[in-house]
Design an enzyme around this catalytic site. Structure first.
Site, PDB file in Angstrom:
ATOM      1  N   GLY B  43       0.843  -1.197   0.000  1.00  0.00           N
ATOM      2  CA  GLY B  43       0.000   0.000   0.000  1.00  0.00           C
ATOM      3  C   GLY B  43       0.872   1.238   0.000  1.00  0.00           C
ATOM      4  O   GLY B  43       2.062   1.180  -0.314  1.00  0.00           O
ATOM      5  N   LEU B  44       0.291   2.367   0.379  1.00  0.00           N
ATOM      6  CA  LEU B  44       1.070   3.607   0.352  1.00  0.00           C
ATOM      7  C   LEU B  44       2.338   3.477   1.180  1.00  0.00           C
ATOM      8  O   LEU B  44       3.421   3.871   0.747  1.00  0.00           O
ATOM      9  CB  LEU B  44       0.229   4.765   0.873  1.00  0.00           C
ATOM     10  CG  LEU B  44      -0.847   5.261  -0.079  1.00  0.00           C
ATOM     11  CD1 LEU B  44      -1.646   6.373   0.566  1.00  0.00           C
ATOM     12  CD2 LEU B  44      -0.231   5.738  -1.385  1.00  0.00           C
ATOM     13  N   ARG B 343     -14.722  13.081  12.298  1.00  0.00           N
ATOM     14  CA  ARG B 343     -15.531  11.906  11.983  1.00  0.00           C
ATOM     15  C   ARG B 343     -16.206  11.296  13.203  1.00  0.00           C
ATOM     16  O   ARG B 343     -17.353  10.873  13.123  1.00  0.00           O
ATOM     17  CB  ARG B 343     -14.633  10.856  11.325  1.00  0.00           C
ATOM     18  CG  ARG B 343     -14.173  11.312   9.979  1.00  0.00           C
ATOM     19  CD  ARG B 343     -13.148  10.386   9.396  1.00  0.00           C
ATOM     20  NE  ARG B 343     -12.827  10.840   8.043  1.00  0.00           N
ATOM     21  CZ  ARG B 343     -11.928  10.281   7.261  1.00  0.00           C
ATOM     22  NH1 ARG B 343     -11.235   9.255   7.703  1.00  0.00           N
ATOM     23  NH2 ARG B 343     -11.706  10.737   6.054  1.00  0.00           N
TER      24      ARG B 343
END
Lengths: 251, 652
Positions: B43-44, B343
């Site tokens: 992934g990143l 969030r």
């Protein structure tokens, strides 16, 4: 009660790359329209496991249309009959009660079958490794705003860069050509000043690798563009041809 | 008792990283070639680390479970990546990004790590632009920004709604270049099965390799290296339904945990407020709708309970509810941040309204995200240019057109702030074993702000680990390459073999997925958005019982020595039981509410999270003490030298 459908699925089963494959039919009842296509296959696999049979192998991961892992040929179309979506975004409301749905893997010389509906797309990685990058190391980079780029070019590069590497273009092409995939990367980088410097070498080495790996030629039937889940345009192929010819002439 | 040392460099906050870089030990180019590094995950974090280490001259082995590095779930991140460039001249700075991240994390992250993150954020943007990442631009040719939750500046860089994809493809291209050069060897469709520790001459156990399963042949293979880097993402799939990819899992982290690495803050999981609601039992995942939608979308439910009832019964359409009968509850409760509150706050507010009966779909578990005023203000074309691909995705899934009727959204598990404990150098408590990206615990505290996951993944991979790993490897230059025939490899492989054989031999009556769904229900109901002492205790009992049932009743068809997707899922699920258990245990220990961890017993009269800094200003780090034994709790005290802890306030 939500409307449900009963369907028959004709699924390609194949033990391994060299094994003989065949279609097998399964019946599925009471499938709701909100079920995604892959969830329908989950239901089928749950059924098979319960009967102590081997489930159908298929590639999938993000299930939101971006990873490019899912790769089913549904009723003669890569990613199914709906447009601009991947298989995981296809929903059962697209199908009718009593319908027989045919599910096959990508069929192309460049993508050998691993098992059932799962194919080997390593060739795409190899093509990128041949030159699908800008040769910069980490660090020592000038400020991101040092080179202004016109919004038009940046947006067009983004459109090319939206390719998810699923291989639907190859599966759709009667020649098994990977031109749309290759051209999308070549275009993205050729449109930006950062990628311009290596544009010629990139076009040549990526095309050479594509040819070496057994992908076919482009005869402009545009099937790839029509089936591409991300709407990548064949104008990218025109740009690749231009880049490639320029590179050849300057040799 | 284990004493934790985070190895934070001396000096003022803003000078720590510079001080570290000028004093760390380096490895010279000739020696780099002799050192092998295993990076698990592409992934990143994993891809950027593997590429950077390869460029520097190390010999890198990079593993992923998918068919290509480009499939890693970073690809699905939509909204953007933060950086303190201050291109908008709106008052942003490294300090402000640091402060927002610390505050957003509810003061449960390490100051020094977060400051370094903010510091390197600008280099990430430069790096990505140089790679040809097509970020959005203004007509003048300069980079565009948007705003995100938890910040009052516009510091988020984006590429349409596909920022994660473009950043990952940038890292993937850098990685591909190193594969071409031969400095990185790629192993696709390989899954790490265990970490191999080997004692050195002084008796120190070091991470020296992994056992991996070739997912196509089913064979176990051994790989050795001088260091192992884990970049395998988060463990949100313990909930079964999450925004994670189907194959995302926490197994590599658990393997390290069982070998002595600590698992920190497992209870800190993020519930994302804007996901497409659950609609049926067969559902396999929850699709995220980018937080960026909250820039222009307004969240509401009806003011009158009878309107909510009518909506739930399908007797009323949302567009028929008059403006004055709509309750824009985020704007009402948090006037300063409105729809852009962080969030955790937005998720809890949605739960509060739906619990009170104001939910808007047939299950009563949804709220509206409405674009009608944005369309009126900006025109449909502008809205389409900003969010077109997200609207299209929503319509394909739900068959509703968000240009005409509001979207319906509901919170879903999205990201895990907890993870493997690492020190300032991103090294776990196992020498030579590093953890990067979402897999570690270090930067987000109890809650992660939007557009900060991409920033942290790439910061770790491009700009932090390539420095800090050298400080470790500089001691290892005399150590020759390892043979995989060492008894430690032999033994670890046999343990994996035995575990697989045991799973295959159960031949019970239930599928892996049926157990995973059952675990997901326990997690959502008892370890979800609002937890209590009782709910967490119930979860612990239920998870134990379900795990025992799994080891008696699961059925895995086929053989282990070939491709076997059900076996892959079973191995991951076996670890999710233990992760779920740790999450509940950690939640039970933490008698406070902070960030993504909300204990109903601990809230202010207005229903906001009530932190207890006096007793819980620490990272809770769990140490494995044997299969099915209660783990030991070790505390890393989080001393704040530079920031004063305050109650998070998004109202004014």
């Amino acid at each position: 009660m939500e409307k449900t459908i009963n369907i028959t699925v004709k699924v390609w089963r194949q033990k391994g790359p060299k094994a003989q494959g065949n279609f097998e039919e399964y019946k599925l009842n009471n499938i709701t329209g909100d079920t995604s296509f892959l969830e329908m296959l989950d239901i089928l696999n749950e059924q098979l496991v319960r009967e102590h049979k081997e489930p159908v192998a298929f590639d999938n991961d993000c299930r939101e249309g971006i990873c490019g892992m899912c790769s089913l040929y549904v009723n003669g179309h890569p990613h199914g009959p709906d447009s601009l979506i991947t298989t995981c975004q296809l929903h059962m409301r697209t199908f009718n009660d009593g319908e027989t749905i045919t599910i096959e893997p990508w069929r192309s010389a460049g993508f050998p079958v691993i098992r059932d509906l799962m194919v080997d797309r390593n060739a795409f990685d190899k093509i990128i490794q041949a030159g699908g990058y800008v040769s910069v190391n980490t660090g020592g980079i000038p400020d991101a705003n040092a080179i202004p780029i016109s919004k038009i070019d940046a947006d067009e590069a983004m459109d090319s860069a939206s390719c998810i590497g699923c291989g639907a273009c190859v599966a759709a092409c009667k020649n098994g050509s990977a031109m749309l995939f290759v051209s999308a990367k070549v275009s993205q980088l050729a449109l930006l000043p950062q990628g311009r410097i290596e544009a010629k070498a990139r076009a040549k080495s990526m095309v050479a690798k594509m040819d070496e790996l057994g992908f076919g030629n482009c005869t402009n039937t545009r099937a790839c563009e029509l089936e591409c889940p991300k709407g990548v345009s064949i104008s990218n192929i025109a740009r690749l041809n231009r880049e490639f010819l320029k590179a050849k002439f300057s040799d | 008792m284990t004493k934790l040392n985070a190895s934070i460099p001396q000096g003022p906050l803003a000078e720590k990283w510079t001080y570290y870089k000028s004093h760390q030990k380096l490895v010279n180019p000739a020696n780099k070639r002799r050192l092998d590094v295993i990076v698990v995950g592409t992934g990143l974090a994993g891809a950027s680390a593997a590429a950077s280490l390869g460029e520097m001259g190390f010999n890198v082995l990079n593993f992923c479970i998918q068919d290509s590095p480009r499939r890693a779930h970073s690809i699905a991140a939509q909204g953007g990546i933060n950086a303190a460039k201050n291109y908008q001249n709106d008052g942003d700075s490294v300090y402000r990004l640091f402060y927002d991240t610390i505050k957003g994390g509810d003061y449960r992250a390490r100051e020094a790590n977060v400051y370094r993150l903010a510091e390197v954020s600008n280099s990430i943007i430069d790096q990505c632009v140089a790679q040809g990442v097509p970020f959005a631009r203004e007509y003048g040719g300069l980079l565009d920004n948007r705003s995100f939750g938890g910040a009052q500046v516009s510091r988020t860089f984006y590429a349409k709604g596909q920022t994660g994809q473009q950043l990952l493809l940038g890292a993937y291209s850098a990685l591909s270049r190193q594969v071409h050069k031969g400095s990185v060897k790629l192993y696709t469709r390989y899954e790490m099965m265990d970490l191999v520790l080997v004692k050195d001459e002084k008796g120190v156990e070091r991470a020296r390799g992994i056992i991996a399963r070739n997912l196509v042949t089913g064979k176990l293979e051994r790989f050795s290296a001088h260091a192992v880097v884990i970049g395998t993402g988060g463990y949100g799939n313990a909930f079964f339904l999450s925004t994670n990819a189907m194959n995302s899992n926490g197994s590599a982290a658990m393997q390290c945990y069982r070998k002595g690495a600590l698992f920190a803050n497992p209870a800190f999981a993020q519930i994302h407020p804007t996901c497409i609601p659950v609609h049926g039992d067969f559902q396999s995942k929850l699709t995220l709708m980018s937080e960026s939608l909250r820039n222009d979308g307004r969240i509401w439910v009806p003011k009158k309970i009878e309107d909510a009832k009518a909506l739930q019964e399908g007797k009323l359409k949302p567009t028929q509810i008059k403006e004055e009968d709509r309750d824009y509850y985020l704007e009402r409760r948090y006037p300063a941040f409105g729809n852009l509150v962080p969030r955790d706050v937005a998720s809890r507010a949605a739960k509060e309204r739906t619990d009170a009966g104001f939910g808007v779909n047939n299950t009563g578990l949804a709220v509206f995200l409405d674009f009608s005023s944005a369309i009126e203000r900006l025109g449909k074309d502008v809205v389409a240019a900003r969010y077109g691909n997200l609207f299209q995705m929503y319509e394909k899934i739900t068959a509703d057109n968000p240009y005409e009727t509001p979207m319906m959204i509901y919170p879903a598990i999205h990201y895990t702030m907890g993870g493997i404990w690492v020190d300032y150098e991103l090294m776990t408590t196992i020498p030579g074993c590093f953890a990067i990206g979402e897999a570690n615990f270090s930067d987000h505290g109890a809650n992660r702000l939007g557009a900060s996951a991409l920033m942290q993944g790439l910061a770790d991979g491009y700009f932090v680990l390539p420095y800090t790993i050298q400080n470790y490897l500089s001691d290892q230059i005399q150590v020759p390459r390892f043979s995989v025939d060492l008894p430690e490899f032999e033994k670890t492989e046999r343990e994996v073999e035995d575990k697989i054989a045991q799973l295959m031999s159960i031949k019970g009556s239930r599928s892996v997925d049926s157990f995973h769904k059952a675990l997901g229900h326990i997690m959502w109901d008892y370890v979800g958005m609002a937890r209590t002492k009782e709910s967490l205790e119930t979860a612990l009992t239920k998870i134990k019982a379900l795990k025992a049932e799994f080891w008696k009743e699961v059925f895995i068809p086929g053989q282990s020595n070939t491709l076997n997707v059900e076996l892959e899922k079973a191995l991951r699920l076996a670890d999710f039981f233990d992760i779920g258990y740790l999450m509940a245990l950690d939640g039970l220990n933490r008698n406070e509410s902070c960030g993504g961890h909300f204990r109903e017993e601990y809230q202010t009269p207005e229903g906001e999270a009530l932190r207890d800094d006096e007793h819980y200003a620490y990272a809770s780090c769990w140490k494995f003490s044997g299969e099915d034994k209660e783990p030991e709790l070790i505390k890393e005290s989080l001393e704040y030298e530079f920031v004063v802890r305050q109650q998070r306030n998004y109202k004014a």
